[in-house]
Scaffold this motif. Structure first.
Motif, PDB file in Angstrom:
ATOM      1  N   GLY A 187      11.867  -1.156 -12.325  1.00 18.33           N
ATOM      2  CA  GLY A 187      10.785  -1.403 -11.383  1.00 18.33           C
ATOM      3  C   GLY A 187       9.510  -0.740 -11.872  1.00 18.33           C
ATOM      4  N   ASP A 188       8.830  -0.039 -10.954  1.00 21.78           N
ATOM      5  CA  ASP A 188       7.603   0.699 -11.296  1.00 21.78           C
ATOM      6  C   ASP A 188       7.820   2.201 -11.153  1.00 21.78           C
ATOM      7  N   CYS A 189       9.063   2.659 -11.222  1.00 22.48           N
ATOM      8  CA  CYS A 189       9.395   4.005 -10.742  1.00 22.48           C
ATOM      9  C   CYS A 189       8.599   5.113 -11.410  1.00 22.48           C
ATOM     10  N   TYR A 190       8.252   4.973 -12.692  1.00 23.85           N
ATOM     11  CA  TYR A 190       7.584   6.069 -13.393  1.00 23.85           C
ATOM     12  C   TYR A 190       6.062   5.914 -13.399  1.00 23.85           C
ATOM     13  N   TYR A 191       5.553   4.876 -12.755  1.00 19.15           N
ATOM     14  CA  TYR A 191       4.106   4.632 -12.715  1.00 19.15           C
ATOM     15  C   TYR A 191       3.412   5.698 -11.854  1.00 19.15           C
ATOM     16  N   PRO A 192       2.119   5.904 -12.068  1.00 17.62           N
ATOM     17  CA  PRO A 192       1.363   6.767 -11.146  1.00 17.62           C
ATOM     18  C   PRO A 192       1.206   6.091  -9.796  1.00 17.62           C
ATOM     19  N   PRO A 193       0.642   6.779  -8.822  1.00 12.97           N
ATOM     20  CA  PRO A 193       0.448   6.158  -7.508  1.00 12.97           C
ATOM     21  C   PRO A 193      -0.409   4.897  -7.613  1.00 12.97           C
ATOM     22  N   PRO A 204       1.482   8.200 -15.933  1.00  9.43           N
ATOM     23  CA  PRO A 204       2.904   7.824 -15.902  1.00  9.43           C
ATOM     24  C   PRO A 204       3.807   9.045 -16.035  1.00  9.43           C
ATOM     25  N   ASP A 205       4.918   9.009 -15.326  1.00  8.45           N
ATOM     26  CA  ASP A 205       5.861  10.132 -15.313  1.00  8.45           C
ATOM     27  C   ASP A 205       6.861   9.949 -16.455  1.00  8.45           C
ATOM     28  N   LEU A 206       6.482  10.397 -17.631  1.00 12.20           N
ATOM     29  CA  LEU A 206       7.341  10.221 -18.796  1.00 12.20           C
ATOM     30  C   LEU A 206       8.555  11.155 -18.757  1.00 12.20           C
ATOM     31  N   THR A 207       8.457  12.232 -17.994  1.00 14.98           N
ATOM     32  CA  THR A 207       9.634  13.083 -17.793  1.00 14.98           C
ATOM     33  C   THR A 207      10.716  12.310 -17.047  1.00 14.98           C
ATOM     34  N   MET A 208      10.313  11.515 -16.060  1.00 18.01           N
ATOM     35  CA  MET A 208      11.272  10.666 -15.361  1.00 18.01           C
ATOM     36  C   MET A 208      11.914   9.676 -16.324  1.00 18.01           C
ATOM     37  N   VAL A 209      11.093   9.046 -17.166  1.00 19.03           N
ATOM     38  CA  VAL A 209      11.629   8.077 -18.124  1.00 19.03           C
ATOM     39  C   VAL A 209      12.690   8.736 -19.004  1.00 19.03           C
ATOM     40  N   ALA A 210      12.368   9.907 -19.539  1.00 19.04           N
ATOM     41  CA  ALA A 210      13.313  10.601 -20.416  1.00 19.04           C
ATOM     42  C   ALA A 210      14.624  10.887 -19.699  1.00 19.04           C
ATOM     43  N   GLY A 211      14.539  11.195 -18.416  1.00 19.27           N
ATOM     44  CA  GLY A 211      15.747  11.488 -17.655  1.00 19.27           C
ATOM     45  C   GLY A 211      16.591  10.267 -17.344  1.00 19.27           C
ATOM     46  N   LEU A 212      16.001   9.082 -17.466  1.00 22.65           N
ATOM     47  CA  LEU A 212      16.733   7.853 -17.163  1.00 22.65           C
ATOM     48  C   LEU A 212      17.396   7.234 -18.385  1.00 22.65           C
ATOM     49  N   VAL A 213      17.000   7.668 -19.574  1.00 24.72           N
ATOM     50  CA  VAL A 213      17.522   7.072 -20.799  1.00 24.72           C
ATOM     51  C   VAL A 213      18.961   7.529 -21.027  1.00 24.72           C
ATOM     52  N   TRP A 219      18.814  -1.767 -23.120  1.00 28.85           N
ATOM     53  CA  TRP A 219      17.534  -2.350 -22.723  1.00 28.85           C
ATOM     54  C   TRP A 219      17.017  -1.669 -21.469  1.00 28.85           C
ATOM     55  N   TYR A 220      15.700  -1.440 -21.443  1.00 30.16           N
ATOM     56  CA  TYR A 220      15.011  -0.835 -20.309  1.00 30.16           C
ATOM     57  C   TYR A 220      13.836  -1.738 -19.955  1.00 30.16           C
ATOM     58  N   VAL A 221      13.772  -2.110 -18.682  1.00 32.06           N
ATOM     59  CA  VAL A 221      12.785  -3.095 -18.252  1.00 32.06           C
ATOM     60  C   VAL A 221      12.003  -2.540 -17.080  1.00 32.06           C
ATOM     61  N   ASP A 222      10.689  -2.362 -17.248  1.00 32.83           N
ATOM     62  CA  ASP A 222       9.870  -2.103 -16.070  1.00 32.83           C
ATOM     63  C   ASP A 222       9.220  -3.423 -15.660  1.00 32.83           C
ATOM     64  N   SER A 223       8.466  -3.404 -14.579  1.00 30.92           N
ATOM     65  CA  SER A 223       8.015  -4.661 -13.986  1.00 30.92           C
ATOM     66  C   SER A 223       6.777  -5.261 -14.631  1.00 30.92           C
ATOM     67  N   HIS A 224       6.060  -4.483 -15.430  1.00 34.13           N
ATOM     68  CA  HIS A 224       4.782  -4.976 -15.921  1.00 34.13           C
ATOM     69  C   HIS A 224       4.607  -4.790 -17.422  1.00 34.13           C
ATOM     70  N   SER A 225       5.717  -4.618 -18.145  1.00 33.34           N
ATOM     71  CA  SER A 225       5.674  -4.456 -19.601  1.00 33.34           C
ATOM     72  C   SER A 225       6.773  -5.301 -20.225  1.00 33.34           C
ATOM     73  N   ALA A 233      12.725   3.407 -25.885  1.00 33.08           N
ATOM     74  CA  ALA A 233      12.748   4.274 -24.707  1.00 33.08           C
ATOM     75  C   ALA A 233      12.851   5.730 -25.080  1.00 33.08           C
ATOM     76  N   ARG A 234      13.631   6.023 -26.128  1.00 34.36           N
ATOM     77  CA  ARG A 234      13.753   7.405 -26.574  1.00 34.36           C
ATOM     78  C   ARG A 234      12.461   7.938 -27.156  1.00 34.36           C
ATOM     79  N   SER A 235      11.562   7.060 -27.585  1.00 36.60           N
ATOM     80  CA  SER A 235      10.318   7.508 -28.216  1.00 36.60           C
ATOM     81  C   SER A 235       9.283   7.973 -27.213  1.00 36.60           C
ATOM     82  N   PHE A 236       9.514   7.698 -25.911  1.00 32.46           N
ATOM     83  CA  PHE A 236       8.577   8.164 -24.888  1.00 32.46           C
ATOM     84  C   PHE A 236       8.632   9.693 -24.847  1.00 32.46           C
ATOM     85  N   LYS A 237       7.484  10.302 -24.879  1.00 33.46           N
ATOM     86  CA  LYS A 237       7.412  11.766 -24.850  1.00 33.46           C
ATOM     87  C   LYS A 237       6.653  12.247 -23.630  1.00 33.46           C
ATOM     88  N   ALA A 238       7.237  13.195 -22.937  1.00 40.92           N
ATOM     89  CA  ALA A 238       6.560  13.751 -21.756  1.00 40.92           C
ATOM     90  C   ALA A 238       5.442  14.678 -22.187  1.00 40.92           C
TER      91      ALA A 238
END
Length: 238
Positions: A187-193, A204-213, A219-225, A233-238
């Motif tokens: 969804g949009d879970c890691y997006y800002p308000p 964006p809450d990249l710490t959240m992303v790292a915790g979900l990997v 495959w990881y799918v957000d709603s607008h990318s 996904a592992r390359s995202f850095k908080a």
């Protein structure tokens, strides 16, 4: 009424994806379909009844089973406004979004109402202008709260797992996991308000992303990318 033909493509296993619109002014996110002989699970409703009807037509053309469950990743309009065009489905969402959507359902939605709200609060402009573009008619339109709610986790009979993650974007943000297809729908879970509530420091809450990997999801799918691979996904850095 003619229905536009839109793209629906297999992503992995039994997960299909209707891509979003890359135009940021349109605010049309992707919609996922998890096919199952017991009935498909549709993840997010589309941003309008017209969009939802296009998705249903694309599912039929692809030979996918009709929708039986509709899951909201969160309550924002571009994820739920198509719900009234999904007949005979059970709508499921996190309990934190239920009352919010009940209040949204009580609003007198119309193009005039949208204009009046933007005059009162210009920060609503981008969102409300996109809503106006999405709605070619208000006949029969209603906002539908989830009929079934959960608090922490819920597993559907199809094996699809829902997990509440919350976050700054929406209190009811839910991720949808399809273990047998190795797909995580974020969804949009890691997006800002949302833009009208966002401060200059929000990001964006990249710490959240790292915790979900997880290794088990390819495959990881957000709603607008575009979908990301596990490596991306592992390359995202908080």
């Amino acid at each position: 009424m003619s229905i536009d033909i839109i793209d629906i493509r297999p992503l992995a296993g039994r997960v299909w994806l209707v891509p979003g619109d890359p135009d940021p002014d349109n605010i049309r996110g992707s919609v996922a379909v998890v096919a199952d002989d017991a009935g498909s699970v549709v993840v997010d409703a589309g941003q309008s009844p017209t969009h939802a009807r296009e998705i249903r037509h694309a599912m039929d053309a692809a030979g996918l089973p009709p929708a039986r469950w509709l899951v909201y990743t969160h309550h924002h309009w571009d994820h739920v406004w198509g719900a009234c065009a999904w007949p005979d489905v059970e709508i499921i969402g996190h309990v934190a979004g239920q009352e919010i959507l009940r209040r949204e359902a009580a609003r007198a939605w119309s193009h005039r109402y949208l204009r009046d709200e933007v005059r009162a609060n210009p920060l609503l402009g981008p969102s409300f202008r996109a809503r106006a573009l999405a709605m070619d008619t208000w006949d029969g339109f209603t906002v539908l709260p989830p009929r079934r709610v959960f608090t922490d986790e819920l597993t559907l009979p199809t094996g699809v797992r829902l997990r509440h993650v919350g976050g700054a974007h929406a209190p009811d943000s839910t991720i949808v996991l399809v273990p047998d297809s190795s797909v995580a729908l974020l969804g949009d879970c890691y997006y800002p308000p949302p833009a009208h509530l966002r401060s200059p420091d929000d990001a964006p809450d990249l710490t959240m992303v790292a915790g979900l990997v997880r290794d088990e999801y390819d495959w990881y799918v957000d709603s607008h990318s575009e979908p990301w691979t596990l490596e991306q996904a592992r390359s995202f850095k908080a």
